[in-house]
Design an enzyme around this catalytic site. Structure first.
Site, PDB file in Angstrom:
ATOM      1  CG  ASP A  13     -20.684  38.945 -19.962  1.00 20.24           C
ATOM      2  OD1 ASP A  13     -20.936  37.812 -19.506  1.00 20.24           O
ATOM      3  OD2 ASP A  13     -20.313  39.139 -21.130  1.00 20.24           O
ATOM      4  CE  LYS A  16     -20.489  40.869 -10.488  1.00 20.49           C
ATOM      5  NZ  LYS A  16     -20.409  41.257 -11.924  1.00 20.49           N
ATOM      6  CB  THR A  17     -22.508  34.238 -11.197  1.00 21.04           C
ATOM      7  OG1 THR A  17     -23.128  35.451 -10.745  1.00 21.04           O
ATOM      8  CG2 THR A  17     -23.359  33.064 -10.755  1.00 21.04           C
ATOM      9  CG  HIS A  63     -27.309  45.671 -15.771  1.00 23.29           C
ATOM     10  ND1 HIS A  63     -27.923  46.907 -15.712  1.00 23.29           N
ATOM     11  CD2 HIS A  63     -27.370  45.285 -17.077  1.00 23.29           C
ATOM     12  CE1 HIS A  63     -28.338  47.255 -16.907  1.00 23.29           C
ATOM     13  NE2 HIS A  63     -28.019  46.286 -17.764  1.00 23.29           N
TER      14      HIS A  63
END
Length: 332
Positions: A13, A16-17, A63
């Site tokens: 969270d 990055k994406t 994660h």
């Protein structure tokens, strides 16, 4: 064009994406579960052209439960993009991913300070100081820190410039001429058969070439090649490759298998290694300990045999042999 693999790293969270999408226009979250949960689970891929540089981007999950997927994506990268959120600062996987990048022997990278629109100047300066303290003894000690926001567009142009400048420092070292690629994904294309993907870590391969499929040692023929969804007659080191294999069913393919020029790699269940117990570990590594080995894109169970001591304390090095449940391929 000069081809390099760029990999993201950082806590879940931290954006990055979203940052990769802002850089490339590509959403790397392709799985329905990723869309539903709003988190990256498996590695995703994008392409970024900057002048004469062509980056194949590997977007890695943040994660802790998906660390094996992060390792599969990070194994072949040339340049790291460490991402830290302005409103969250340094978190557990920030540290863990940085340690992984160091262990992989990386020498070049850029740091992106994401979500810069969510905090004031004083907070950004504080997080910047915390990042500098974290990376002071690593390959990112002198890396630029670029504040960014995918909401306002702040810093995206500056980040592209920083990536291009850092990539220019990567020396064009002579590498093995033989081809090698660790498989990270496989799927079926209707009418064409099985396709495997991965990042080429050495050499090149052309349509029609014969490769060795490891660890089975079976010979397979390259029916066709793609690089970022574009047909190609050849792919080489530093490029993402999709390889259509003749005569192979999808059920036979697993992440962790490799393709290589025939006659160079030999599968083994025993590796001799120089091993380091990380300074932050609470416990030493002991003789006969069972552990997970991550090598290439593979994950296998191993039992360790220490060769010069009964244990390796945190921060110390030792010689060891790893006895593996399944064969892998490795080079010195």
């Amino acid at each position: 064009m000069r081809d390099l693999i760029l990999g993201t790293a950082g806590h879940i969270d931290h954006g990055k994406t979203a940052l990769v999408k802002a850089l490339t226009g590509t959403d790397c979250d392709r799985l329905p579960e990723e869309k539903a949960r709003g988190i990256t689970i498996d590695i995703g891929f994008a392409r970024l052209d900057l002048g004469d540089l062509r980056f194949g981007i590997v977007d890695c999950p943040g994660h802790e439960r998906f660390i094996k997927n992060m390792l599969a994506g990070a194994t072949s990268i040339d340049l790291a993009l460490l991402i830290v959120a302005s409103d969250d600062s340094i978190m557990p996987q920030t540290r863990e991913h940085l340690e992984i990048l160091r262990l992989l022997g990386l020498r070049h990278g850029v740091i992106a300070l994401t979500k810069a629109d969510l905090v004031d100047d004083a907070a950004r300066e504080l997080v910047t100081l915390e990042i500098r303290e974290l990376v002071k003894d690593t390959f990112l000690a002198e890396a630029p820190i670029v504040p960014t926001s995918v909401v306002t567009g702040t810093g995206i142009t500056e980040l592209k410039a920083a990536l291009a400048e850092e990539a220019a420092k990567i020396s064009r070292q002579e590498r093995a001429e033989w081809f090698r690629l660790a498989i990270d994904r496989a799927f079926v294309v209707q009418g064409h058969g099985t396709v495997v993907t991965g990042s080429a870590t050495s050499g090149s391969v052309k349509v029609g070439d014969e490769l060795e499929w490891l660890p089975s040692l079976q010979r397979v023929r390259v029916r066709s090649l793609h690089n970022h969804d574009q047909p190609a007659e050849e792919v080489h080191r530093g490029q993402r490759a999709a390889i259509n294999l003749a005569g192979i069913s999808l059920e036979q393919v697993e992440r962790g298998q490799e393709l290589a020029t025939p006659g160079y790699l030999v599968p083994t269940r025993c590796l001799t290694v120089r091993l380091n117990t990380l300074q932050g570990n609470r416990r030493p590594i002991k003789h006969r300990l069972e552990l997970r080995l991550h090598i290439g894109t593979a994950e296998v169970m191993a039992t360790i045999s220490l060769l010069d001591n009964d244990q390796i304390a945190p921060g110390q090095w030792g010689l060891a042999q790893l006895f593996l449940d399944e064969p892998v391929t490795a080079i010195w």
